[in-house]
Design an enzyme around this catalytic site. Structure first.
Site, PDB file in Angstrom:
ATOM      1  N   GLU A 166       8.944   6.702  -5.306  1.00 34.21           N
ATOM      2  CA  GLU A 166       8.195   7.939  -5.041  1.00 34.21           C
ATOM      3  C   GLU A 166       9.106   9.014  -4.459  1.00 34.21           C
ATOM      4  O   GLU A 166       8.934  10.209  -4.729  1.00 34.21           O
ATOM      5  CB  GLU A 166       7.008   7.631  -4.111  1.00 34.21           C
ATOM      6  CG  GLU A 166       5.899   6.898  -4.864  1.00 34.21           C
ATOM      7  CD  GLU A 166       5.105   5.899  -4.031  1.00 34.21           C
ATOM      8  OE1 GLU A 166       5.126   5.995  -2.794  1.00 34.21           O
ATOM      9  OE2 GLU A 166       4.461   5.022  -4.640  1.00 34.21           O
ATOM     10  N   GLY A 177       2.658  -2.371  -0.995  1.00 34.59           N
ATOM     11  CA  GLY A 177       2.039  -1.074  -0.711  1.00 34.59           C
ATOM     12  C   GLY A 177       0.568  -1.239  -0.377  1.00 34.59           C
ATOM     13  O   GLY A 177       0.194  -1.582   0.744  1.00 34.59           O
ATOM     14  N   GLY A 178      -0.286  -1.027  -1.376  1.00 35.05           N
ATOM     15  CA  GLY A 178      -1.735  -1.024  -1.186  1.00 35.05           C
ATOM     16  C   GLY A 178      -2.264  -2.189  -0.343  1.00 35.05           C
ATOM     17  O   GLY A 178      -3.057  -1.979   0.580  1.00 35.05           O
ATOM     18  N   ASN A 210       4.572  -1.443   3.155  1.00 34.88           N
ATOM     19  CA  ASN A 210       4.937  -0.025   3.014  1.00 34.88           C
ATOM     20  C   ASN A 210       3.634   0.763   3.055  1.00 34.88           C
ATOM     21  O   ASN A 210       2.913   0.828   2.056  1.00 34.88           O
ATOM     22  CB  ASN A 210       5.673   0.176   1.683  1.00 34.88           C
ATOM     23  CG  ASN A 210       5.951   1.648   1.401  1.00 34.88           C
ATOM     24  OD1 ASN A 210       5.794   2.497   2.263  1.00 34.88           O
ATOM     25  ND2 ASN A 210       6.363   1.944   0.167  1.00 34.88           N
ATOM     26  N   TRP A 211       3.348   1.312   4.223  1.00 34.37           N
ATOM     27  CA  TRP A 211       2.069   2.033   4.379  1.00 34.37           C
ATOM     28  C   TRP A 211       2.071   3.370   3.647  1.00 34.37           C
ATOM     29  O   TRP A 211       1.028   4.008   3.521  1.00 34.37           O
ATOM     30  CB  TRP A 211       1.777   2.266   5.871  1.00 34.37           C
ATOM     31  CG  TRP A 211       1.252   1.045   6.579  1.00 34.37           C
ATOM     32  CD1 TRP A 211       1.087  -0.206   6.042  1.00 34.37           C
ATOM     33  CD2 TRP A 211       0.798   0.979   7.941  1.00 34.37           C
ATOM     34  NE1 TRP A 211       0.567  -1.046   7.003  1.00 34.37           N
ATOM     35  CE2 TRP A 211       0.378  -0.360   8.170  1.00 34.37           C
ATOM     36  CE3 TRP A 211       0.708   1.909   8.978  1.00 34.37           C
ATOM     37  CZ2 TRP A 211      -0.126  -0.776   9.402  1.00 34.37           C
ATOM     38  CZ3 TRP A 211       0.209   1.478  10.207  1.00 34.37           C
ATOM     39  CH2 TRP A 211      -0.206   0.157  10.412  1.00 34.37           C
ATOM     40  N   LYS A 212       3.245   3.845   3.218  1.00 36.27           N
ATOM     41  CA  LYS A 212       3.346   5.166   2.576  1.00 36.27           C
ATOM     42  C   LYS A 212       2.700   6.212   3.502  1.00 36.27           C
ATOM     43  O   LYS A 212       2.795   6.087   4.711  1.00 36.27           O
ATOM     44  CB  LYS A 212       2.720   5.121   1.181  1.00 36.27           C
ATOM     45  CG  LYS A 212       3.274   3.953   0.348  1.00 36.27           C
ATOM     46  CD  LYS A 212       2.922   4.016  -1.102  1.00 36.27           C
ATOM     47  CE  LYS A 212       3.521   2.805  -1.811  1.00 36.27           C
ATOM     48  NZ  LYS A 212       3.342   2.826  -3.252  1.00 36.27           N
ATOM     49  N   GLY A 223       1.334   0.311  -7.661  1.00 38.44           N
ATOM     50  CA  GLY A 223       0.014   0.924  -7.486  1.00 38.44           C
ATOM     51  C   GLY A 223      -0.841   0.908  -8.735  1.00 38.44           C
ATOM     52  O   GLY A 223      -1.854   1.598  -8.813  1.00 38.44           O
ATOM     53  N   HIS A 237      12.912   4.788  -2.356  1.00 40.12           N
ATOM     54  CA  HIS A 237      11.667   4.363  -3.009  1.00 40.12           C
ATOM     55  C   HIS A 237      11.434   5.231  -4.242  1.00 40.12           C
ATOM     56  O   HIS A 237      11.779   6.419  -4.250  1.00 40.12           O
ATOM     57  CB  HIS A 237      10.490   4.494  -2.028  1.00 40.12           C
ATOM     58  CG  HIS A 237       9.241   3.870  -2.561  1.00 40.12           C
ATOM     59  ND1 HIS A 237       8.412   4.516  -3.439  1.00 40.12           N
ATOM     60  CD2 HIS A 237       8.700   2.633  -2.367  1.00 40.12           C
ATOM     61  CE1 HIS A 237       7.404   3.712  -3.762  1.00 40.12           C
ATOM     62  NE2 HIS A 237       7.556   2.565  -3.118  1.00 40.12           N
ATOM     63  N   SER A 256       2.270  -3.965  -6.972  1.00 38.68           N
ATOM     64  CA  SER A 256       0.969  -4.633  -7.063  1.00 38.68           C
ATOM     65  C   SER A 256       1.002  -6.090  -6.613  1.00 38.68           C
ATOM     66  O   SER A 256       0.307  -6.938  -7.169  1.00 38.68           O
ATOM     67  CB  SER A 256       0.396  -4.509  -8.479  1.00 38.68           C
ATOM     68  OG  SER A 256       0.199  -3.143  -8.807  1.00 38.68           O
ATOM     69  N   GLU A 300      11.499  -2.929  -7.622  1.00 42.83           N
ATOM     70  CA  GLU A 300      10.131  -2.461  -7.844  1.00 42.83           C
ATOM     71  C   GLU A 300      10.032  -1.786  -9.214  1.00 42.83           C
ATOM     72  O   GLU A 300      10.372  -0.598  -9.350  1.00 42.83           O
ATOM     73  CB  GLU A 300       9.732  -1.452  -6.763  1.00 42.83           C
ATOM     74  CG  GLU A 300       9.760  -2.022  -5.356  1.00 42.83           C
ATOM     75  CD  GLU A 300       8.817  -1.279  -4.424  1.00 42.83           C
ATOM     76  OE1 GLU A 300       7.937  -1.921  -3.852  1.00 42.83           O
ATOM     77  OE2 GLU A 300       8.947  -0.046  -4.287  1.00 42.83           O
TER      78      GLU A 300
HETATM   79  P1  PGA Z   1       1.972  -1.343  -4.412  1.00 43.30           P
HETATM   80  O1  PGA Z   1       3.231  -0.496  -3.887  1.00 43.30           O
HETATM   81  O2  PGA Z   1       2.051  -2.693  -3.733  1.00 43.30           O
HETATM   82  O3  PGA Z   1       0.775  -0.559  -3.988  1.00 43.30           O
HETATM   83  O4  PGA Z   1       2.106  -1.471  -5.889  1.00 43.30           O
HETATM   84  C1  PGA Z   1       4.481  -1.091  -3.680  1.00 43.30           C
HETATM   85  C2  PGA Z   1       5.474  -0.042  -3.241  1.00 43.30           C
HETATM   86  O5  PGA Z   1       5.400   1.091  -3.734  1.00 43.30           O
HETATM   87  O6  PGA Z   1       6.344  -0.312  -2.396  1.00 43.30           O
END
Ligand code: PGA
Length: 251
Positions: A97, A234-235, A9-11, A173, A95, A213, A167
């Site tokens: 966010e 994500g990251g 997930n590049w966001k 994050g 998601h 994470s 999640e």
């Molecule tokens: P993260 O994000 O791996 O940076 O914790 C995961 C996500 O939000 O899908």
């Protein structure tokens, strides 16, 4: 058998140029890997580019949201048709966010998921509790509500097409990963809830990912657990070498 799925997930990261540089490093590292389904959920602006760069590989591309409507007066939204035209096969829905900053609710998650399925896009539906909810022992109640809302009115056949990403919001994050046991127990609870809402055979078919994470250092121990079928990353998905090592953890 549920095929493992590792989705990045590049966001809101990576321009088209960044995406190209990523793919130059990433592609050769995963080219021959078949055991895991690999998906890159990228910003709309580089979907078409990444799709083209994935040609000749098994890497699939996805988006990070989809409108519940076919078309019309929905400023800032994007339709399933538009995403498919750009090569998307998957789409992340709900998601945390989106829920936190953009007013996404279980009702809109339901509508978007229906729309994705009606248009043959595979939805990755996100659920998860906040740190406060976990501390107050409300994790199961929160997940039950999210699942009931997201999949209200769904047939067994429809549910089998869905991927769920568990999640925990406190782990996204933050560098604070759920322990493999914690994540597995919660994912088992999600499966049990689906079995009650639908049937056990259907619940056993649904792939449930862990997200929060996840990185090159913890992917194997998480993926070793009985009920964790993959990851939403994500990251770490922004780093080609690390994400490739995650996508090929079972090589
Ligand atoms: P993260 O994000 O791996 O940076 O914790 C995961 C996500 O939000 O899908």
């Amino acid at each position: 058998m549920r095929k493992p799925l590792i989705a990045g997930n590049w966001k809101m990261n990576n321009t088209k140029l960044d995406a190209e540089l990523f793919m130059v490093d990433f592609k050769p590292l995963v080219r021959t890997h078949k055991k895991t389904e690999i998906v890159l959920c990228v910003p709309y602006t580089c979907l078409e580019k990444v799709k083209k760069l994935c040609k000749g590989t098994k890497i699939k591309v996805g988006a990070q949201n989809v409108s519940w409507a076919d078309k019309g007066a929905f400023t800032g939204e994007i339709s399933a048709d538009m995403l498919k035209e750009l090569g998307a096969e998957y789409v992340i829905i709900g998601h945390s966010e989106r829920r936190q900053y953009f007013g996404e609710t279980d009702v809109t998650v339901n509508k978007r998921t229906v729309q994705a399925l009606d248009n043959s896009l595979k939805p990755i539906v996100c659920v998860g509790e906040t740190g406060d909810e976990r501390a107050a022992d409300r994790t199961e109640a929160v997940l039950k509500t999210q699942l009931a809302g997201a999949f209200e009115g769904f047939s067994e056949e429809a549910l089998r097409e869905v991927v769920i990403a568990y999640e925990p919001i406190w782990a996204i994050g933050t560098g604070q990963t759920a322990t493999p046991e914690q994540a597995n127990a919660t994912i088992k609870f999600i499966r049990k809830t689906l079995a009650k809402m639908f049937t056990r055979p259907t619940a056993n078919k649904v792939r449930i990912l862990y997200g929060g994470s996840m990185n090159g250092g913890n992917v194997a121990e998480l993926m070793d657990m009985s009920d964790i079928d993959g990851g939403l990353v994500g990251g770490a998905s922004l780093k080609p070498e690390e994400f490739a090592s995650m996508a090929t953890y079972n090589a």
